[in-house]
Scaffold this motif. Structure first.
Motif, PDB file in Angstrom:
ATOM      1  N   THR A 163       0.886  -1.173   0.000  1.00  0.00           N
ATOM      2  CA  THR A 163       0.000   0.000   0.000  1.00  0.00           C
ATOM      3  C   THR A 163       0.919   1.216   0.000  1.00  0.00           C
ATOM      4  OG1 THR A 163      -0.094   0.020   2.426  1.00  0.00           O
ATOM      5  CG2 THR A 163      -1.843  -1.173   1.255  1.00  0.00           C
ATOM      6  N   ILE A 164       0.356   2.379  -0.105  1.00  0.00           N
ATOM      7  CA  ILE A 164       1.168   3.589  -0.092  1.00  0.00           C
ATOM      8  C   ILE A 164       1.726   3.811   1.309  1.00  0.00           C
ATOM      9  CG2 ILE A 164      -0.824   5.086   0.378  1.00  0.00           C
ATOM     10  CD1 ILE A 164       0.573   7.239  -1.316  1.00  0.00           C
ATOM     11  N   GLN A 165       2.981   4.228   1.372  1.00  0.00           N
ATOM     12  CA  GLN A 165       3.611   4.495   2.658  1.00  0.00           C
ATOM     13  C   GLN A 165       2.899   5.657   3.354  1.00  0.00           C
ATOM     14  OE1 GLN A 165       5.699   2.985   4.430  1.00  0.00           O
ATOM     15  NE2 GLN A 165       7.362   2.037   3.267  1.00  0.00           N
ATOM     16  N   PRO A 166       2.582   5.537   4.649  1.00  0.00           N
ATOM     17  CA  PRO A 166       1.924   6.641   5.362  1.00  0.00           C
ATOM     18  C   PRO A 166       2.708   7.951   5.266  1.00  0.00           C
ATOM     19  CG  PRO A 166       1.839   4.648   6.671  1.00  0.00           C
ATOM     20  CD  PRO A 166       2.717   4.345   5.497  1.00  0.00           C
ATOM     21  N   PHE A 167       4.049   7.860   5.360  1.00  0.00           N
ATOM     22  CA  PHE A 167       4.856   9.080   5.282  1.00  0.00           C
ATOM     23  C   PHE A 167       4.667   9.760   3.927  1.00  0.00           C
ATOM     24  CE2 PHE A 167       8.803  11.081   3.771  1.00  0.00           C
ATOM     25  CZ  PHE A 167       8.927  12.098   4.705  1.00  0.00           C
ATOM     26  N   TRP A 186      -1.283  14.248  -7.385  1.00  0.00           N
ATOM     27  CA  TRP A 186      -1.167  13.215  -8.414  1.00  0.00           C
ATOM     28  C   TRP A 186      -0.267  12.053  -7.994  1.00  0.00           C
ATOM     29  CZ3 TRP A 186      -3.257  10.526 -11.824  1.00  0.00           C
ATOM     30  CH2 TRP A 186      -2.521   9.760 -12.733  1.00  0.00           C
ATOM     31  N   PRO A 187       0.919  12.300  -7.372  1.00  0.00           N
ATOM     32  CA  PRO A 187       1.718  11.156  -6.926  1.00  0.00           C
ATOM     33  C   PRO A 187       0.987  10.259  -5.934  1.00  0.00           C
ATOM     34  CG  PRO A 187       3.048  13.147  -6.933  1.00  0.00           C
ATOM     35  CD  PRO A 187       1.630  13.583  -7.164  1.00  0.00           C
ATOM     36  N   VAL A 188       0.145  10.854  -5.079  1.00  0.00           N
ATOM     37  CA  VAL A 188      -0.629  10.054  -4.128  1.00  0.00           C
ATOM     38  C   VAL A 188      -1.616   9.165  -4.878  1.00  0.00           C
ATOM     39  CG1 VAL A 188      -2.331  10.140  -2.272  1.00  0.00           C
ATOM     40  CG2 VAL A 188      -0.399  11.728  -2.262  1.00  0.00           C
ATOM     41  N   ILE A 189      -2.321   9.747  -5.833  1.00  0.00           N
ATOM     42  CA  ILE A 189      -3.289   8.983  -6.622  1.00  0.00           C
ATOM     43  C   ILE A 189      -2.594   7.886  -7.412  1.00  0.00           C
ATOM     44  CG2 ILE A 189      -4.979   9.126  -8.497  1.00  0.00           C
ATOM     45  CD1 ILE A 189      -5.521  12.017  -7.595  1.00  0.00           C
ATOM     46  N   ARG A 232      -1.112   1.916  -7.880  1.00  0.00           N
ATOM     47  CA  ARG A 232      -0.095   0.922  -8.239  1.00  0.00           C
ATOM     48  C   ARG A 232       0.175   0.026  -7.032  1.00  0.00           C
ATOM     49  NH1 ARG A 232       2.931   1.992 -12.742  1.00  0.00           N
ATOM     50  NH2 ARG A 232       4.761   0.974 -11.842  1.00  0.00           N
ATOM     51  N   THR A 233      -0.092  -1.247  -7.176  1.00  0.00           N
ATOM     52  CA  THR A 233       0.143  -2.188  -6.088  1.00  0.00           C
ATOM     53  C   THR A 233       1.045  -3.320  -6.575  1.00  0.00           C
ATOM     54  OG1 THR A 233      -1.865  -3.450  -6.644  1.00  0.00           O
ATOM     55  CG2 THR A 233      -2.072  -1.700  -4.991  1.00  0.00           C
ATOM     56  N   TYR A 234       1.796  -3.846  -5.611  1.00  0.00           N
ATOM     57  CA  TYR A 234       2.649  -5.005  -5.861  1.00  0.00           C
ATOM     58  C   TYR A 234       2.193  -6.119  -4.919  1.00  0.00           C
ATOM     59  CZ  TYR A 234       5.846  -1.822  -8.322  1.00  0.00           C
ATOM     60  OH  TYR A 234       6.398  -0.910  -9.192  1.00  0.00           O
ATOM     61  N   PHE A 277       6.203   2.519  -1.118  1.00  0.00           N
ATOM     62  CA  PHE A 277       5.269   1.404  -0.978  1.00  0.00           C
ATOM     63  C   PHE A 277       5.505   0.657   0.331  1.00  0.00           C
ATOM     64  CE2 PHE A 277       5.687   2.155  -5.522  1.00  0.00           C
ATOM     65  CZ  PHE A 277       4.365   2.179  -5.926  1.00  0.00           C
ATOM     66  N   LYS A 278       4.505   0.688   1.193  1.00  0.00           N
ATOM     67  CA  LYS A 278       4.561  -0.030   2.461  1.00  0.00           C
ATOM     68  C   LYS A 278       4.523  -1.538   2.207  1.00  0.00           C
ATOM     69  CE  LYS A 278       2.183  -0.369   6.919  1.00  0.00           C
ATOM     70  NZ  LYS A 278       1.007   0.070   7.707  1.00  0.00           N
ATOM     71  N   ASN A 279       5.304  -2.283   2.977  1.00  0.00           N
ATOM     72  CA  ASN A 279       5.439  -3.751   2.885  1.00  0.00           C
ATOM     73  C   ASN A 279       6.319  -4.197   1.718  1.00  0.00           C
ATOM     74  OD1 ASN A 279       3.793  -4.180   5.136  1.00  0.00           O
ATOM     75  ND2 ASN A 279       1.936  -4.304   3.892  1.00  0.00           N
ATOM     76  N   MET A 280       6.865  -3.239   0.955  1.00  0.00           N
ATOM     77  CA  MET A 280       7.749  -3.634  -0.133  1.00  0.00           C
ATOM     78  C   MET A 280       8.989  -4.334   0.406  1.00  0.00           C
ATOM     79  SD  MET A 280       8.124  -3.806  -3.398  1.00  0.00           S
ATOM     80  CE  MET A 280       7.219  -2.526  -4.290  1.00  0.00           C
TER      81      MET A 280
END
Length: 227
Positions: A6-10, A122-125, A130-132, A190-193
């Motif tokens: 998921t997207i990194q909180p930071f 836009w980078p947030v969107i 984009r997910t891995y 990306f969190k959990n990457m």
């Protein structure tokens, strides 16, 4: 159990914070452009005109009594001056500089609002879309492809938070495929990457990396401390 990013909180809150800051500046610039500066220009012109009128009538009164029309002009001028002084206090409303309105428009409304807010949102969107995912069987799903475990023949960890102090170190690694392609795996956004990177690195180099992407100290056979 499959690992999905998921997207990194930071990354999320940093971008939203800057977008909010830009939006605040844009609203402030719009208010100055549409309300404050035009009002100041109007009050400044009215103040100077009333002041000039009063001065000219006071000078005329030195030579002869003022007529009814002139007395009315004097009263109107005094009313304007008193009203403006009530609103501005002791400060005289100076006429804004010629560049004030254009600066508010182009720097704040356009620069911060029209350009700044979308550039941070836009980078947030894009990152959120984009997910891995790494399946239990080692299949890697990227936003662009599905990569089987047997296709990943190497993982380049040369720039993965090196403990040597290498200035080139980043929170990224690259999965090298059997056809020579390299897939960037970025833990910064990306969190959990790091778990996906660790799982691949541990499968390919079990004596060097843990499943949490921590380097194993060969002298002790224990994971090195997190950086």
């Amino acid at each position: 159990m499959a690992i999905q990013t998921t997207i990194q909180p930071f990354t999320l809150w940093r971008s939203l914070g800057f977008a909010t800051l830009c939006a605040t500046f844009a609203v402030w610039g719009w208010y100055d452009y549409e309300v404050k500066i035009p009002r100041l220009e109007k009050d400044s012109s009215a103040y100077m005109a009333a002041k000039d009128t009063r001065a000219s009538l006071q000078k005329a009164a030195e030579g002869a009594p003022l007529n009814e029309a002139q007395l009315k002009q004097m009263k109107d001028a005094e009313t304007v001056l008193a009203d403006i002084k009530d609103r501005y206090g002791s400060a005289v409303p100076n006429k804004p500089a010629a560049y004030d309105r254009p600066m508010q428009l182009w720097l704040y409304v356009v620069g911060c609002g029209v350009l700044g807010v979308p550039s941070f949102l836009w980078p947030v969107i894009r990152t959120s879309r984009r997910t891995y995912r790494l399946d239990d069987d080692g299949t890697l799903h990227t936003p662009d492809a599905r990569i089987g475990a047997d296709e990943i023949v190497e993982i380049d960890m040369s720039r993965w938070c090196s403990p040597s102090g290498d200035r080139r170190s980043t929170w990224t690694a690259k999965a090298v495929l059997n056809d020579g392609r390299r897939v960037l795996l970025d833990d910064h956004d990306f969190k959990n990457m790091h778990l996906i990177i660790g799982a691949i690195a541990n499968r390919l180099y079990p004596d060097q990396w843990t499943i949490e992407a921590k380097r194993i100290d060969s002298s002790t056979s224990k994971p090195s401390e997190p950086i």
